[in-house]
Motif scaffolding. Structure first.
Motif, short mmCIF file in Angstrom:
data_model
loop_
_atom_site.label_atom_id
_atom_site.label_comp_id
_atom_site.label_asym_id
_atom_site.label_seq_id
_atom_site.Cartn_x
_atom_site.Cartn_y
_atom_site.Cartn_z
N GLY A 1 0.80 -1.22 0.00
CA GLY A 1 0.00 0.00 0.00
C GLY A 1 0.83 1.27 0.00
N TYR A 2 2.09 1.16 -0.42
CA TYR A 2 2.98 2.31 -0.44
C TYR A 2 3.07 2.89 -1.86
CZ TYR A 2 4.99 1.94 4.28
OH TYR A 2 5.19 1.96 5.63
N THR A 3 3.82 3.95 -1.98
CA THR A 3 4.10 4.56 -3.27
C THR A 3 5.60 4.76 -3.40
OG1 THR A 3 3.57 6.45 -4.71
CG2 THR A 3 3.86 6.92 -2.37
N PHE A 4 6.07 4.79 -4.64
CA PHE A 4 7.50 5.01 -4.89
C PHE A 4 7.64 6.05 -5.99
CE2 PHE A 4 11.26 3.92 -7.55
CZ PHE A 4 12.23 4.33 -6.64
N TYR A 5 8.46 7.05 -5.73
CA TYR A 5 8.74 8.07 -6.73
C TYR A 5 10.07 8.73 -6.42
CZ TYR A 5 6.80 11.17 -3.09
OH TYR A 5 6.56 11.82 -1.92
N VAL A 6 10.62 9.41 -7.41
CA VAL A 6 11.86 10.17 -7.26
C VAL A 6 11.52 11.64 -7.44
CG1 VAL A 6 14.18 10.59 -8.17
CG2 VAL A 6 13.25 8.25 -8.11
N GLU A 7 11.91 12.45 -6.46
CA GLU A 7 11.58 13.87 -6.45
C GLU A 7 12.87 14.69 -6.43
OE1 GLU A 7 8.01 15.95 -4.17
OE2 GLU A 7 9.67 15.53 -2.82
N PRO A 8 12.98 15.72 -7.27
CA PRO A 8 14.22 16.51 -7.31
C PRO A 8 14.36 17.39 -6.08
CG PRO A 8 12.57 17.51 -8.73
CD PRO A 8 11.99 16.21 -8.26
N GLY A 9 15.62 17.66 -5.71
CA GLY A 9 15.88 18.56 -4.60
C GLY A 9 16.11 17.81 -3.30
N PRO A 10 16.26 18.58 -2.21
CA PRO A 10 16.01 20.02 -2.11
C PRO A 10 17.12 20.91 -2.67
CG PRO A 10 16.68 19.15 0.01
CD PRO A 10 16.56 17.97 -0.89
N THR A 11 18.28 20.35 -2.97
CA THR A 11 19.36 21.14 -3.55
C THR A 11 19.62 20.63 -4.97
OG1 THR A 11 21.05 19.66 -2.63
CG2 THR A 11 20.42 21.58 -1.31
N PRO A 12 20.11 21.47 -5.88
CA PRO A 12 20.40 21.02 -7.24
C PRO A 12 21.37 19.85 -7.25
CG PRO A 12 20.45 23.41 -7.13
CD PRO A 12 20.34 22.93 -5.71
N GLY A 13 21.03 18.81 -8.01
CA GLY A 13 21.88 17.64 -8.10
C GLY A 13 21.47 16.52 -7.17
N MET A 14 20.59 16.80 -6.20
CA MET A 14 20.12 15.79 -5.26
C MET A 14 18.71 15.36 -5.64
SD MET A 14 19.65 16.16 -1.13
CE MET A 14 18.76 14.91 -0.18
N ASN A 15 18.45 14.05 -5.52
CA ASN A 15 17.13 13.51 -5.80
C ASN A 15 16.72 12.58 -4.67
OD1 ASN A 15 16.27 14.22 -8.79
ND2 ASN A 15 18.48 13.78 -8.84
N THR A 16 15.52 12.77 -4.16
CA THR A 16 15.02 11.94 -3.06
C THR A 16 14.16 10.82 -3.62
OG1 THR A 16 14.99 13.85 -1.58
CG2 THR A 16 13.69 11.94 -0.92
N ALA A 17 14.56 9.58 -3.36
CA ALA A 17 13.79 8.40 -3.77
C ALA A 17 12.92 7.99 -2.59
CB ALA A 17 14.72 7.27 -4.20
N TYR A 18 11.63 8.32 -2.67
CA TYR A 18 10.73 8.08 -1.54
C TYR A 18 10.00 6.76 -1.72
CZ TYR A 18 6.84 8.71 1.71
OH TYR A 18 5.92 8.55 2.72
N TRP A 19 10.07 5.92 -0.70
CA TRP A 19 9.36 4.64 -0.66
C TRP A 19 8.60 4.60 0.66
CZ3 TRP A 19 9.14 -0.03 2.10
CH2 TRP A 19 8.67 -1.15 1.40
N GLY A 20 7.30 4.86 0.58
CA GLY A 20 6.52 4.94 1.81
C GLY A 20 5.07 5.26 1.51
N PRO A 21 4.27 5.52 2.54
CA PRO A 21 2.86 5.82 2.33
C PRO A 21 2.66 7.19 1.72
CG PRO A 21 3.44 6.12 4.63
CD PRO A 21 4.65 5.54 3.97
N GLU A 22 1.53 7.37 1.07
CA GLU A 22 1.20 8.68 0.52
C GLU A 22 1.10 9.69 1.65
OE1 GLU A 22 -2.86 9.75 -1.07
OE2 GLU A 22 -1.76 9.67 -2.96
N VAL A 23 1.69 10.86 1.46
CA VAL A 23 1.74 11.87 2.52
C VAL A 23 0.34 12.44 2.75
CG1 VAL A 23 2.72 14.08 3.23
CG2 VAL A 23 4.13 12.42 1.99
N ARG A 24 -0.20 12.21 3.94
CA ARG A 24 -1.51 12.74 4.31
C ARG A 24 -1.47 13.38 5.69
NH1 ARG A 24 -6.12 11.18 1.60
NH2 ARG A 24 -5.75 9.92 -0.26
#
Length: 487
Positions: free
Chosen positions: A286-309
């Motif tokens: 029941g989780y989600t996975f995505y890659v989000e840019p930032g918070p600084t240029p060149g860094m990418n956060t790979a989030y594996w977890g529940p939808e933020v609510r």
């Protein structure tokens, strides 16, 4: 008479006319009538919020640089009485005088383009100058993408870079938007294709680069069959490790619903590419996975977890509040039959007897965002055998009780988002970039639709003179929990 009018006056360009006095026969030279230009035809230069004690001349001095140019603010806001603009808290539009050229970027906004094969650096000045429009789309449940449109002229740097392969896939491109001095990474991805449109008209040829966030690099090599005898979280970390070269930093939220198989009976193996398998592991609990840019240029956060609510909501989207509105449009809909109760059946190997499992309407994966929770009208039996063609694979025949319950909770959470909203905003008026996959408040939509929503998708468009966003919202209940929405 014309020589006595200051060039910054509103009457400087109206010209003069001659009228003959019918009584004396004398010619009278006078100014022509000035027609107020439609506000929507003036180029927006920025927005300014009125503070306590502000006068219209102080606003003009602060925004235009001339206290006597208050008339420019009146024209831009359709105000016939300057006092209308002095209401504390009102957001006043600042526009350029009629006939002024469209600004390359609104006041307080700067777009930075970084390019490179793997590492990156500032793009050449001529390439930045050729950029006509940038569009970035972020969508919950999907990978983010971008499109950059450049002017393509014969012999230009853009044409040379296109010829020597500097813009070929998978060239890495970063877009950083500086808003009032605050940098924010709009996109960090790789080029996947380019399209050239040649024209017989001078200056009309264009090059369009299309790309996807750096998760595209995780979806190129099929690793099927690679054994990974470890818990799901460890598998995710191991598979993401090679992409540190793209600045990928994993952010994992351990799940209590993760099933750890007995290594004597079965050794887990990768199925598909890294992106496909990590997404599958997230979907199973029941989780989600995505890659989000930032918070600084060149860094990418790979989030594996529940939808933020949960957490701090973004500044409220305000509609139907006259001068205090900060969105251009906002509409809502309620789908009364979308919400579904899933009927699950587990087949544990130890018991070999089908066990029915109830799926709760509200769960930790799907906390209510309002006080009035819609009643589900649809019932569906999840597929207990093979996967349904055209549907997500919800086969539960080979799952244990924990896996089956996790799959049911995920599907119930997805079907519960029956209230949706969509709209558009001007980033300068809103004061910041609206972030996808975060909470945001809504005000002015009425008691039923005010409250907090999850931002499901955002499309940001940057071009000459404007930075705008289109967005989609969703939530699973009506009426704000707290009865109020913070600004």
């Amino acid at each position: 008479m014309a020589g006595t009018i200051a060039p910054e006056s509103r009457y400087a360009t109206v010209g003069t006319a001659v009228t003959v006095d019918p009584d004396t026969g004398q010619e009278v030279v006078h100014l022509r009538r000035r027609f107020v230009p439609p506000a929507e035809r003036l180029a927006t230069a920025g927005w300014e919020q009125v503070a306590d004690g502000d006068r219209v001349d102080l606003l003009a001095a602060r925004t235009v640089g001339d206290p006597t140019a208050f008339w420019q603010l009146c024209d831009a806001n359709g105000a016939f009485d300057p006092a209308e603009l002095e209401q504390p808290g009102r957001v006043v539009r600042v526009a350029l005088p009629r006939g002024s050229p469209e600004p390359a970027m609104p006041r307080g906004v700067r777009l930075q383009l970084l390019v490179g094969p793997l590492t990156f650096g500032p793009a050449p000045y001529e390439l930045v100058e050729a950029l006509q429009e940038a569009q970035v789309t972020q969508n919950a449940g999907q990978r983010s993408g971008f499109q950059l449109r450049f002017a393509l002229s014969r012999g230009s740097l853009v044409e040379r870079m296109l010829a020597d392969g500097s813009l070929d896939p998978p060239t890495r491109m970063l877009l950083v938007l500086h808003l009032d001095g605050r940098p924010q990474v709009l996109s960090d991805g790789v080029v996947t294709r380019h399209d050239v449109a040649r024209s017989n008209e001078a200056g009309a040829s264009t090059l369009t680069l299309t790309g996807v966030d750096v998760s595209q690099m995780m979806d190129l090599i099929d690793l099927s069959g690679l054994p990974m005898p470890m818990p799901a979280e460890a598998r995710v970390l191991t598979l993401l490790a090679p992409f540190a070269a793209y600045g990928v930093v994993p952010m994992l939220v351990p799940s209590v619903l993760v099933f750890a198989p007995n290594p004597i009976q079965r050794v887990p193996a990768v199925r598909g590419t890294t992106f496909a398998y990590v997404s599958q592991l997230a979907d199973e609990v029941g989780y989600t996975f995505y890659v989000e840019p930032g918070p600084t240029p060149g860094m990418n956060t790979a989030y594996w977890g529940p939808e933020v609510r949960a957490g701090q909501a973004q500044p409220a989207l305000t509609v139907n509040a006259d001068a205090f509105s900060n969105v251009e449009s906002l509409s809502f809909s309620f789908d009364g039959v979308q919400k579904t109760v899933y009927l699950l059946t587990a087949f544990p190997e130890q018991v070999r007897v089908p066990i029915p499992l109830p799926v709760p309407d509200v769960s930790p994966l799907n906390p209510p965002l309002g006080r009035k929770i819609p009643i589900p009208l649809s019932y569906r039996r999840m597929n207990i055998g093979r996967a349904d063609p055209g549907r997500t694979d919800d086969a539960t025949a080979r799952m244990d009780v924990v896996q089956t319950l996790a799959r049911g909770l995920a599907r119930a959470a997805q079907s519960a988002n029956v209230i949706t909203g969509s709209g558009s905003l001007d980033v300068l008026r809103y004061g910041r970039l609206l972030q996808c996959r975060r909470l945001v408040g809504v005000r002015g939509a009425g008691r039923a639709y005010d409250g907090e929503y999850v931002v499901k998708s955002v499309t940001t468009t940057v071009k000459a003179g404007e930075v705008k966003q289109r967005f989609n919202l969703s939530r699973n209940a009506q009426i704000s929990i707290s009865g109020r929405v913070d600004t």
